[in-house]
Design an enzyme around this catalytic site. Structure first.
Site, short mmCIF file in Angstrom:
data_model
loop_
_atom_site.label_atom_id
_atom_site.label_comp_id
_atom_site.label_asym_id
_atom_site.label_seq_id
_atom_site.Cartn_x
_atom_site.Cartn_y
_atom_site.Cartn_z
N HIS A 1 0.82 -1.22 0.00
CA HIS A 1 0.00 0.00 0.00
C HIS A 1 0.85 1.27 0.00
O HIS A 1 0.29 2.37 0.00
CB HIS A 1 -0.94 0.03 1.21
CG HIS A 1 -1.97 -1.05 1.20
ND1 HIS A 1 -2.83 -1.27 0.14
CD2 HIS A 1 -2.29 -1.99 2.14
CE1 HIS A 1 -3.62 -2.29 0.41
NE2 HIS A 1 -3.31 -2.75 1.62
N ASP B 1 -4.29 -12.95 3.80
CA ASP B 1 -5.54 -12.44 4.36
C ASP B 1 -6.75 -12.70 3.47
O ASP B 1 -7.87 -12.32 3.81
CB ASP B 1 -5.44 -10.95 4.69
CG ASP B 1 -4.75 -10.14 3.62
OD1 ASP B 1 -4.33 -10.71 2.59
OD2 ASP B 1 -4.60 -8.91 3.81
N HIS C 1 -6.28 -7.33 -0.25
CA HIS C 1 -6.50 -5.95 -0.66
C HIS C 1 -5.68 -5.61 -1.90
O HIS C 1 -4.58 -6.13 -2.09
CB HIS C 1 -6.10 -4.99 0.46
CG HIS C 1 -6.80 -5.26 1.76
ND1 HIS C 1 -6.24 -6.03 2.76
CD2 HIS C 1 -8.02 -4.87 2.20
CE1 HIS C 1 -7.08 -6.09 3.78
NE2 HIS C 1 -8.17 -5.40 3.47
N ASP D 1 -2.68 -10.62 -2.27
CA ASP D 1 -3.22 -10.15 -0.99
C ASP D 1 -4.72 -9.92 -1.12
O ASP D 1 -5.24 -9.69 -2.22
CB ASP D 1 -2.51 -8.85 -0.61
CG ASP D 1 -2.79 -8.40 0.80
OD1 ASP D 1 -1.98 -8.71 1.69
OD2 ASP D 1 -3.81 -7.71 1.02
#
Length: 340
Positions: free
Chosen positions: A158, A282, A195, A193
């Site tokens: 990120h 995740d 996200h 991931d």
């Protein structure tokens, strides 16, 4: 399989985390290291410490202004009367071209996208060694290793060139890919991931020398919201070199594996000779940040599918938060890869 980690990565211990206006304990806890390290060792990984490659490989992607901010901001913040223990922004510019203030508060807002990346006394040091671990992994891959696991923590996908966010400070996968590119490789970044890797996309969005492919929960109603949509394909020279594969919430093993085959088709068409995997765990069905529904056996299938691409592969740890199965999921993934 070799694995890379530095003990100084333990020092980052974030406390602040806000979701929906409510304060919670930060899920990016140091304990993740213990669980992930155990999971990797159960898959046969042997850990070693990285060399110090200096700021150069990090500065190849991150601006000097941002590096200076991360290194000094906690000391400067601590001089503010009544300041919190961690640097947490409370104001943000409406655009990246806004004027750059001298104020520590203003710079925090400029360089921190959200409240999920609090900066404490040892954050810069831990993030630095997290990045050094990824750089070491890239160098070992270039030297001839076929696959390596990097326990990068804090994570990185990120983080933009001059912006922290979502628990991330340095973009470890991007730094590793750039290191490999500069060594003469043609790298593809495969982000699995939960996200979207918005920082990675932002860094390479106008470039054609690194392919970025991300599978993630559809951001239409999920973090990071503003990035990761299917129509985002890159700009300028990078047009067509960014691929987003947003998945409906609750997608399980079969749907995930189907999307992964689409990702591989893009990687083959790019002519990649190495893959850097942003290894988020995740996407697990019981992860605290719920979004997808990959099972523990499903991670083995994902690892095996990546191995079948027959390319040197660097696994760089991203998300995956504390649950009873976190270590098991990493073991499953790495065993799946190694069994192909």
């Amino acid at each position: 399989m070799k694995a890379i980690f530095d003990d100084r990565q333990w020092k980052h211990d974030p406390k602040h985390f806000m979701a929906n206006g409510t304060l919670y304990p930060n899920p990016e806890q140091p304990q993740r290291i213990e669980v992930l390290q155990s999971g990797a060792e159960k898959a046969g990984c042997a850990f070693q410490t990285p060399n110090d490659h200096g700021l150069g490989p990090i500065a190849a992607l991150h601006t000097p202004e941002y590096l200076a901010f991360l290194e000094t901001i906690h000391t400067r913040w601590s001089r503010i009367e009544g300041a919190s223990d961690e640097v947490i922004p409370n104001i943000h510019p409406d655009r990246r071209t806004a004027s750059y203030p001298r104020s520590a508060v203003g710079q925090a807002g400029f360089h921190q996208a959200d409240t999920s990346c609090p900066i404490a006394e040892h954050t810069f040091e831990s993030a630095y060694w997290s990045a050094q671990s990824a750089i070491e992994g890239a160098d070992l891959l270039h030297a001839g290793d076929r696959a390596l696991y990097v326990l990068s923590r804090p994570p990185g996908h990120h983080a933009f060139a001059d912006l922290a966010g979502g628990f991330c400070f340095f973009n470890n996968t991007g730094i590793a890919a750039e290191r490999l590119r500069m060594a003469g490789h043609r790298p593809a970044i495969l982000d699995i991931d939960l996200h979207h890797g918005n920082g990675t996309q932002g860094i390479f969005y106008e470039r054609s020398d690194v392919l970025t492919v991300s599978l993630h929960a559809d951001p239409i109603r999920f973090y990071p919201f503003f990035w990761g949509h299917a129509h985002e394909r890159g700009e300028g020279a990078g047009r067509g070199y960014n691929v987003n594969l947003p998945l409906p919430r609750g997608t399980g093993d079969d749907g995930y594996l189907k999307a992964l085959e689409t990702a591989f088709a893009h990687i083959r068409a790019f002519g990649a000779d190495v893959i850097v995997v942003a290894l988020g765990l995740d996407a697990f069905e019981k992860d605290p940040l719920k979004g997808l529904a990959v099972t523990t056996p499903g991670f083995a299938r994902i690892g095996k599918a990546i191995a079948r691409q027959s390319l040197p592969t660097l696994f760089v740890q991203e998300g995956g938060y504390l649950s009873q199965e976190l270590g098991l999921n990493l073991t499953s993934f790495l065993n799946g890869y190694q069994s192909a």
